[in-house]
Design an enzyme around this catalytic site. Structure first.
Site, PDB file in Angstrom:
ATOM      1  N   LYS A  61      -3.042  19.663  -9.137  1.00 25.48           N
ATOM      2  CA  LYS A  61      -2.765  18.332  -8.568  1.00 25.48           C
ATOM      3  C   LYS A  61      -1.918  18.414  -7.305  1.00 25.48           C
ATOM      4  O   LYS A  61      -2.227  17.788  -6.290  1.00 25.48           O
ATOM      5  CB  LYS A  61      -2.026  17.459  -9.587  1.00 25.48           C
TER       6      LYS A  61
ATOM      7  N   ASN B 102       4.003  12.015  -8.557  1.00 25.97           N
ATOM      8  CA  ASN B 102       4.419  13.132  -9.398  1.00 25.97           C
ATOM      9  C   ASN B 102       4.811  14.358  -8.573  1.00 25.97           C
ATOM     10  O   ASN B 102       5.219  15.371  -9.126  1.00 25.97           O
ATOM     11  CB  ASN B 102       3.277  13.497 -10.366  1.00 25.97           C
TER      12      ASN B 102
ATOM     13  N   HIS C 197      -0.050  18.762 -22.760  1.00 28.96           N
ATOM     14  CA  HIS C 197       0.707  17.568 -23.131  1.00 28.96           C
ATOM     15  C   HIS C 197       0.178  16.909 -24.408  1.00 28.96           C
ATOM     16  O   HIS C 197       0.286  15.682 -24.562  1.00 28.96           O
ATOM     17  CB  HIS C 197       0.688  16.539 -21.990  1.00 28.96           C
TER      18      HIS C 197
END
Length: 262
Positions: A125, A148, A194
């Site tokens: 990302k 983020n 996650h």
């Protein structure tokens, strides 16, 4: 900073006072709201005091006074169990949002023509976000990079029609951005990660896929299809786009051919 003018004269609870939480509190205050800030850790409380806020223990607050709860993305929303602030907000009927949701709503409220490129995925990302911003700048545009990666989204330059906001979204942030409406959205990949926060890989993938929910027929979807979960998401997005537009675009058809060939 992007002032958030959505709650004039209203109290807004802000929990989790890291970079995004403090940026949200400052943006709310600049927009005329009364942020009521709190954190479970002394580091966050100290940072709030240094920023000029007087923390208030919202566990003892009257939640009926809050217009919304702005939750830091690192705070559990659903798994392994909802955080106590989430439980209190739900019991009081208080909406739960993230700083990235405030950004989206403020953009719509101002009628801004600023473009938003939203990027997510398990891996890559930050690299992709930085590269996309570089390409915007190299083509003569103005780019603001955050989310983020690096800078909290509400700490970026004020909304302007000539800006492209290149925003990296974690799954936690997508969970807290129910009206995400990017100009273009990119899902790089989905691999197990996650799961303590999402329960199952299927739920994790479903959260990632929400980045396309409000893209619309005029938006651009870019999806890596090297894993089965992302490939399935690509098929669903393609089918939904064809239904909305009433026709199959040449770009969509060519995209499918390239995927099958490579």
């Amino acid at each position: 900073m992007i002032p958030v003018t959505l709650f004039p004269g209203r109290k807004v609870a802000v929990f989790g006072l890291g970079l995004s939480g403090l940026a949200a509190a400052k943006a709310l205050q600049a927009g005329g709201a009364e942020p009521v800030v709190w954190d479970d850790g002394e580091k966050g409380l100290a940072g709030a005091r240094e920023a000029g806020f007087a923390p208030v223990d919202i566990a003892e607050a009257d939640w009926s006074e809050f217009a919304a709860l702005v939750l830091a993305p690192g705070v559990p929303l659903t798994h392994p169990k909802p955080h106590w602030t989430v439980e209190r907000a739900n019991a009081a009927g208080v909406e739960i949002v993230g700083d990235t949701e405030l950004f989206c709503r403020q953009r719509r409220a101002e009628g801004s023509k600023a473009k938003v490129l939203a990027i997510t995925g398990t891996n890559g990302k930050s690299t992709t976000t930085a590269l996309a911003a570089h390409l915007v700048a190299a083509s003569g545009g103005r780019a603001a990079v955050g989310g983020n990666i690096g800078t909290a989204v509400l700490a970026l330059d004020p909304l302007a029609d000539d800006l492209t906001y290149v925003i990296e979204y974690s799954s936690y942030q997508i969970d807290l951005t129910p009206t995400l409406d990017a100009s273009a959205a990119c899902l790089l990949n989905v691999t197990p990660d996650h799961l303590d926060r999402h329960g199952t890989i299927e739920h994790y993938a479903a959260v990632k896929a929400r980045i396309f929910d409000r893209l619309g027929t005029e938006g651009t979807a870019v999806i890596g299809v090297d894993d089965d979960l992302s490939a399935a998401i690509a098929d669903r997005v393609a089918a939904a786009t064809e239904v909305k537009s009433g026709s199959k675009s040449e770009e969509r058809r060519v995209g499918k051919e390239c995927r099958s060939r490579w």
